[in-house]
Design a protein around this motif. Structure first.
Motif, PDB file in Angstrom:
ATOM      1  N   TRP A 268      15.772 -62.689  38.874  1.00 42.30           N
ATOM      2  CA  TRP A 268      16.728 -62.828  39.980  1.00 42.30           C
ATOM      3  C   TRP A 268      17.083 -61.466  40.568  1.00 42.30           C
ATOM      4  N   LEU A 271      14.383 -60.402  42.960  1.00 42.22           N
ATOM      5  CA  LEU A 271      14.076 -61.352  44.023  1.00 42.22           C
ATOM      6  C   LEU A 271      14.509 -60.795  45.372  1.00 42.22           C
ATOM      7  N   TYR A 273      15.697 -60.682  49.304  1.00 43.48           N
ATOM      8  CA  TYR A 273      16.587 -61.541  50.075  1.00 43.48           C
ATOM      9  C   TYR A 273      16.965 -60.815  51.354  1.00 43.48           C
ATOM     10  N   ARG A 293      16.755 -67.217  47.242  1.00 44.79           N
ATOM     11  CA  ARG A 293      16.962 -66.102  48.163  1.00 44.79           C
ATOM     12  C   ARG A 293      18.183 -66.347  49.033  1.00 44.79           C
ATOM     13  N   LYS A 296      21.192 -65.800  46.896  1.00 44.83           N
ATOM     14  CA  LYS A 296      21.398 -64.378  46.621  1.00 44.83           C
ATOM     15  C   LYS A 296      22.024 -63.683  47.821  1.00 44.83           C
ATOM     16  N   ARG A 297      21.650 -64.082  49.035  1.00 45.93           N
ATOM     17  CA  ARG A 297      22.276 -63.510  50.219  1.00 45.93           C
ATOM     18  C   ARG A 297      23.748 -63.920  50.294  1.00 45.93           C
TER      19      ARG A 297
END
Length: 449
Positions: A268, A271, A273, A293, A296-297
């Motif tokens: 993660w 990853l 984003y 993603r 995460k943003r």
């Protein structure tokens, strides 16, 4: 022969239970070798946001901090109610007892006031002989100092609002959402006129409840987490691949790491984003890893919003007012619980408060700002409790002398208002000479911070 009768008897019982499962008069069948055929169905434990909230690892220091801040907010509500009264500088305890439900106290107003003698000054009215209360000069001076700092930091407030507008999906925010976190952002009470109306080259009011960004500033396009990544890359000599999309992770003491958790966290962290200030389009959820993603943003946007606040904390319910403007089509509470190393949810004080974990150490803010310092002085004054000091003893002597003076004046047929109010105002002059910085340090409650 007996074994066959027992097995038939159990088969009949199994048949009766299957026919009428609600029957409660059936004998309880003990578990044994002759009834292994009876099925036992175990209910699967529920896995909801509430159960995950209850089973999270507790951070005692942050919980204690939110409890104390709840008490400080209650005192500020009482101060606001007392300040709105125009009849005099003091209020009777009988009248204050009606405010118990308004300020959200679960104890009597008189008991609460007597527990904080450094904040409330309780005295007997020299004429009516009833208990009255007024705010101490030291606490009043700290409130005035905070108001002065907020007014002096109008430019910084404008920058914070501008950053929030740059985070939004179309450069717009509801004024009501800003009003809900006004104190957290350090905005003045009249921010609509003093900030939004004053800086017209940056903000434009579309209607009464929507503010729009006039022009973006590229200098504000760097998030706080990106500054942390650059610092980690330079000081710790980490690879760019490890720090390019990473977040600071700080798990609480006693956090249980399950099998496979480290590998998931590592994947993660790496990853990619869309960063919070880079564009307004939303990542497609159906794409490869698009859901992660997108989440995460959303984590990055909440992280940036908390970084813009004074105390790096906001109530979870108030974050929901930014979901539509920020384009976060996620469950905010669920998202916060999925990232316990970045955010911490405290349930103390009858509200759920999300705290940016990296900003605190041992219950204290790592990088304090002037407004936080003044609020911390208020909190220290509240945490003194009933501890007696020289200042309180001096005030008691002044009050005793003034009471006898007022009694003599009242015996000479002088009106009450000509003597009571000036004498009470003289207490303010005595307290104004006290330096608010000379408060006894009560930060031992926070492990020596």
């Amino acid at each position: 022969m007996n074994l066959s009768k027992v097995s038939k008897h159990h088969c009949l019982l199994q048949f009766r239970i299957h026919i009428n499962p609600q029957e409660t008069n059936l004998p309880k069948i003990p578990f044994g070798p002759f009834n292994l055929f009876i099925q036992r169905r175990w209910k699967k434990p529920a896995n909801t946001a509430q159960t995950r909230l209850e089973s999270r690892t507790i951070d005692s220091k942050l919980n204690r901090l939110t409890t104390y801040l709840k008490k400080l907010k209650t005192i500020l509500k009482i101060y606001e109610l007392m300040s709105n009264r125009k009849r005099g500088p003091f209020v009777s305890l009988q009248l204050m007892s009606r405010w118990t439900n308004i300020v959200g106290l679960n104890v009597g107003m008189g008991e609460f006031v007597h527990k904080h003698p450094h904040v409330f000054d309780v005295f007997t009215h020299p004429v009516r002989r009833n208990l009255c209360c007024r705010i101490s000069g030291k606490f009043k001076g700290l409130v005035s100092e905070e108001e002065g700092l907020v007014k002096d930091c109008e430019l910084e407030c404008a920058k914070r609002v501008k950053r929030l507008l740059m985070l939004s999906k179309n450069g717009r925010l509801h004024v009501h959402a800003l009003r809900l976190i006004r104190r957290e952002l350090g905005l003045p009470e009249d921010f609509r006129e003093s900030v939004l109306g004053k800086y017209k080259e940056d903000f434009r009011l579309v209607d009464l409840e929507i503010v729009e960004l006039v022009d973006k500033d590229e200098n504000f396009g760097v998030a706080e987490v990106e500054k942390w990544r650059e610092k980690e890359y330079r000081e710790k000599w980490l690879s760019e691949f490890e720090t390019k999309f990473a977040f600071p992770i700080n798990f609480p003491t006693g956090f249980k790491i399950e099998r496979g958790f480290r590998e998931k966290l590592k994947n993660w962290q790496m990853l990619p984003y869309l960063k919070p200030y880079e564009g307004n389009e939303v990542v497609q959820v159906g794409a490869c890893g698009g859901n992660n993603r997108y989440e995460k943003r959303a984590v990055a946007m909440i992280h940036e919003l908390l970084s813009l606040t004074v105390e790096k904390m906001v109530e979870v319910e108030r974050l929901a007012h930014f979901k539509k403007d920020f384009g976060m089509e996620v469950n905010v509470r669920e998202l916060l619980l999925k990232n316990p190393g970045i955010f911490y949810i405290s349930t103390k004080g009858s509200t759920h408060t999300v705290i940016l974990r990296e900003a605190y150490s041992k219950g204290c803010l790592i990088e304090p700002n002037p407004i936080y310092v003044v609020r911390r002085k208020m909190l220290d004054l509240v945490l003194l409790g009933c501890r007696n000091t020289r200042e309180l003893q001096a005030e008691e002597e002044i009050k005793n002398g003034s009471d006898s003076l007022i009694r003599k004046a009242f015996a000479g047929n002088t009106t009450v208002g000509e003597w009571v109010v000036p004498i009470l105002e003289s207490f303010d002059n005595v307290n104004d000479h006290d330096d608010p910085g000379e408060i006894i340090d009560a930060s031992a409650e926070f492990d020596g911070c």
